[in-house]
Write a protein that holds these residues in place. Sequence first.
Motif, PDB file in Angstrom:
ATOM      1  N   ILE A 133       0.715  -1.138   0.151  1.00 43.02           N
ATOM      2  CA  ILE A 133       0.037   0.019  -0.065  1.00 43.02           C
ATOM      3  C   ILE A 133       0.957   1.261  -0.027  1.00 43.02           C
ATOM      4  CG2 ILE A 133      -1.831   1.365   1.171  1.00 43.02           C
ATOM      5  CD1 ILE A 133      -2.908  -1.184   2.437  1.00 43.02           C
ATOM      6  N   ASP A 134       0.801   1.996  -1.087  1.00 47.27           N
ATOM      7  CA  ASP A 134       1.494   3.310  -0.936  1.00 47.27           C
ATOM      8  C   ASP A 134       0.331   4.441  -1.137  1.00 47.27           C
ATOM      9  OD1 ASP A 134       0.795   3.692  -3.751  1.00 47.27           O
ATOM     10  OD2 ASP A 134       2.481   2.531  -4.512  1.00 47.27           O
ATOM     11  N   PHE A 135       1.077   5.857  -1.290  1.00 53.64           N
ATOM     12  CA  PHE A 135      -0.028   6.931  -1.268  1.00 53.64           C
ATOM     13  C   PHE A 135      -0.965   6.801  -2.468  1.00 53.64           C
ATOM     14  CE2 PHE A 135       4.161   9.054   0.844  1.00 53.64           C
ATOM     15  CZ  PHE A 135       3.266   9.056   1.940  1.00 53.64           C
ATOM     16  N   ASP A 136      -0.801   6.121  -3.579  1.00 47.43           N
ATOM     17  CA  ASP A 136      -1.499   6.382  -4.734  1.00 47.43           C
ATOM     18  C   ASP A 136      -2.433   4.923  -4.927  1.00 47.43           C
ATOM     19  OD1 ASP A 136      -0.903   8.702  -5.883  1.00 47.43           O
ATOM     20  OD2 ASP A 136       1.046   8.014  -6.290  1.00 47.43           O
ATOM     21  N   SER A 137      -2.394   4.142  -3.880  1.00 47.93           N
ATOM     22  CA  SER A 137      -3.046   2.703  -4.139  1.00 47.93           C
ATOM     23  C   SER A 137      -4.546   3.121  -4.157  1.00 47.93           C
ATOM     24  CB  SER A 137      -2.965   2.008  -2.704  1.00 47.93           C
ATOM     25  OG  SER A 137      -1.268   1.473  -2.742  1.00 47.93           O
ATOM     26  N   ILE A 138      -5.170   3.823  -3.370  1.00 48.87           N
ATOM     27  CA  ILE A 138      -6.468   4.072  -3.370  1.00 48.87           C
ATOM     28  C   ILE A 138      -6.990   4.758  -4.766  1.00 48.87           C
ATOM     29  CG2 ILE A 138      -8.484   5.319  -2.411  1.00 48.87           C
ATOM     30  CD1 ILE A 138      -7.066   4.921   0.417  1.00 48.87           C
ATOM     31  N   ALA A 139      -6.218   5.569  -5.282  1.00 43.24           N
ATOM     32  CA  ALA A 139      -6.377   6.181  -6.403  1.00 43.24           C
ATOM     33  C   ALA A 139      -6.382   5.247  -7.561  1.00 43.24           C
ATOM     34  CB  ALA A 139      -5.314   7.337  -6.838  1.00 43.24           C
ATOM     35  N   ARG A 140      -5.434   4.218  -7.670  1.00 43.53           N
ATOM     36  CA  ARG A 140      -5.461   3.143  -8.662  1.00 43.53           C
ATOM     37  C   ARG A 140      -6.693   2.313  -8.414  1.00 43.53           C
ATOM     38  NH1 ARG A 140      -0.075   2.921  -7.013  1.00 43.53           N
ATOM     39  NH2 ARG A 140      -0.164   1.350  -5.571  1.00 43.53           N
ATOM     40  N   MET A 141      -7.249   1.868  -7.154  1.00 40.34           N
ATOM     41  CA  MET A 141      -8.203   1.214  -6.917  1.00 40.34           C
ATOM     42  C   MET A 141      -9.353   1.797  -7.552  1.00 40.34           C
ATOM     43  SD  MET A 141      -7.458  -0.969  -3.581  1.00 40.34           S
ATOM     44  CE  MET A 141      -6.642   0.252  -2.627  1.00 40.34           C
ATOM     45  N   ILE A 142      -9.544   2.993  -7.226  1.00 36.56           N
ATOM     46  CA  ILE A 142     -10.783   3.558  -7.611  1.00 36.56           C
ATOM     47  C   ILE A 142     -10.925   3.849  -9.137  1.00 36.56           C
ATOM     48  CG2 ILE A 142     -11.971   6.111  -7.638  1.00 36.56           C
ATOM     49  CD1 ILE A 142     -12.203   4.627  -4.982  1.00 36.56           C
ATOM     50  N   ALA A 143      -9.917   3.915 -10.004  1.00 36.32           N
ATOM     51  CA  ALA A 143      -9.736   4.134 -11.310  1.00 36.32           C
ATOM     52  C   ALA A 143     -10.080   2.836 -11.930  1.00 36.32           C
ATOM     53  CB  ALA A 143      -8.703   4.702 -11.941  1.00 36.32           C
ATOM     54  N   TYR A 144      -9.638   1.754 -11.613  1.00 38.23           N
ATOM     55  CA  TYR A 144     -10.016   0.290 -11.880  1.00 38.23           C
ATOM     56  C   TYR A 144     -11.361  -0.023 -11.818  1.00 38.23           C
ATOM     57  CZ  TYR A 144      -9.974  -4.716 -12.481  1.00 38.23           C
ATOM     58  OH  TYR A 144     -10.079  -5.981 -12.756  1.00 38.23           O
ATOM     59  N   ARG A 145     -11.922   0.315 -10.427  1.00 37.99           N
ATOM     60  CA  ARG A 145     -13.428   0.191 -10.550  1.00 37.99           C
ATOM     61  C   ARG A 145     -14.136   0.949 -11.399  1.00 37.99           C
ATOM     62  NH1 ARG A 145     -14.799  -2.977  -6.246  1.00 37.99           N
ATOM     63  NH2 ARG A 145     -17.159  -2.488  -6.507  1.00 37.99           N
ATOM     64  N   ILE A 146     -13.936   2.400 -11.683  1.00 35.59           N
ATOM     65  CA  ILE A 146     -14.676   3.050 -12.612  1.00 35.59           C
ATOM     66  C   ILE A 146     -14.843   2.423 -13.869  1.00 35.59           C
ATOM     67  CG2 ILE A 146     -14.747   5.304 -13.580  1.00 35.59           C
ATOM     68  CD1 ILE A 146     -15.690   5.704 -11.109  1.00 35.59           C
ATOM     69  N   VAL A 147     -13.694   2.090 -14.398  1.00 32.12           N
ATOM     70  CA  VAL A 147     -13.565   1.517 -15.639  1.00 32.12           C
ATOM     71  C   VAL A 147     -14.516   0.094 -15.799  1.00 32.12           C
ATOM     72  CG1 VAL A 147     -12.181   0.596 -17.548  1.00 32.12           C
ATOM     73  CG2 VAL A 147     -11.554   2.911 -16.427  1.00 32.12           C
ATOM     74  N   GLU A 148     -13.886  -0.686 -14.745  1.00 26.70           N
ATOM     75  CA  GLU A 148     -14.571  -2.116 -14.766  1.00 26.70           C
ATOM     76  C   GLU A 148     -15.962  -2.054 -14.280  1.00 26.70           C
ATOM     77  OE1 GLU A 148     -12.647  -4.602 -16.023  1.00 26.70           O
ATOM     78  OE2 GLU A 148     -10.710  -3.222 -16.165  1.00 26.70           O
ATOM     79  N   ASP A 149     -16.151  -1.441 -13.378  1.00 28.16           N
ATOM     80  CA  ASP A 149     -17.573  -1.755 -12.784  1.00 28.16           C
ATOM     81  C   ASP A 149     -18.701  -0.506 -13.336  1.00 28.16           C
ATOM     82  OD1 ASP A 149     -16.611  -3.976 -11.658  1.00 28.16           O
ATOM     83  OD2 ASP A 149     -16.028  -2.796  -9.822  1.00 28.16           O
TER      84      ASP A 149
END
Length: 209
Positions: A133-149
């Motif tokens: 987990i780093d400072f940008d982990s949540i931003a990456r997870m959010i972008a992934y869910r926006i596109v995929e879900d």
Amino acid sequence: MSKPIKRLLQVMVEPHIFSARDFVGGDPALDFVNTVTGRDHSPRDWLVSLFPRDVLLRLTKEAKRKPAEAMRALARAKTQREQLFALLTNSIGGRVPSDDALVLLRKRWLEGVNSIELRFVGGRIVKQFGGEIDFDSIARMIAYRIVEDVLTSPMERLRMCQGPNCSWLFIDSSKAGRRRWCDMAVCGNAAKSRRFYERSGRDFGALSS
């Protein structure tokens, strides 16, 4: 339809204790975008309060070691949130999203894809976010869910709350597909009350003329 936060409006960072009523988006990525409340008149930023306690503790510890890096990452997360809000509201309104918003989303989405690990759990293959987990982990997870879900769901079911001073986004999963409010008990009743008082004022004016 409401627009992304206007630069003239001062956004106040406000601590917030989240409850079930705050998670109305139908997907965690939309709840992330909804961490600004009162966008139209009195925007308040709840982003930091959204993070799970264990993640927040780890990030806080790391932020003490690298405060400048942590602040830059927080600024990137807020930029992403506003770009996503603009992209999604443009999509709801049938308008073309900006190239900047699409480029940023694609960049973060690909970073999210590269963070995915496939594991065999409970007799089936599942996707899980791996790595540190780093400072940008949540931003990456959010972008992934926006596109995929979110963007793969029926776009006519992606809505913006019509309540006064709200603009929260949600996926309408109701059977009839007529949901207008993030929460009927909050924004729905507020809108009804406003219409009642406006109508009462007009009726009073007509009677007194």
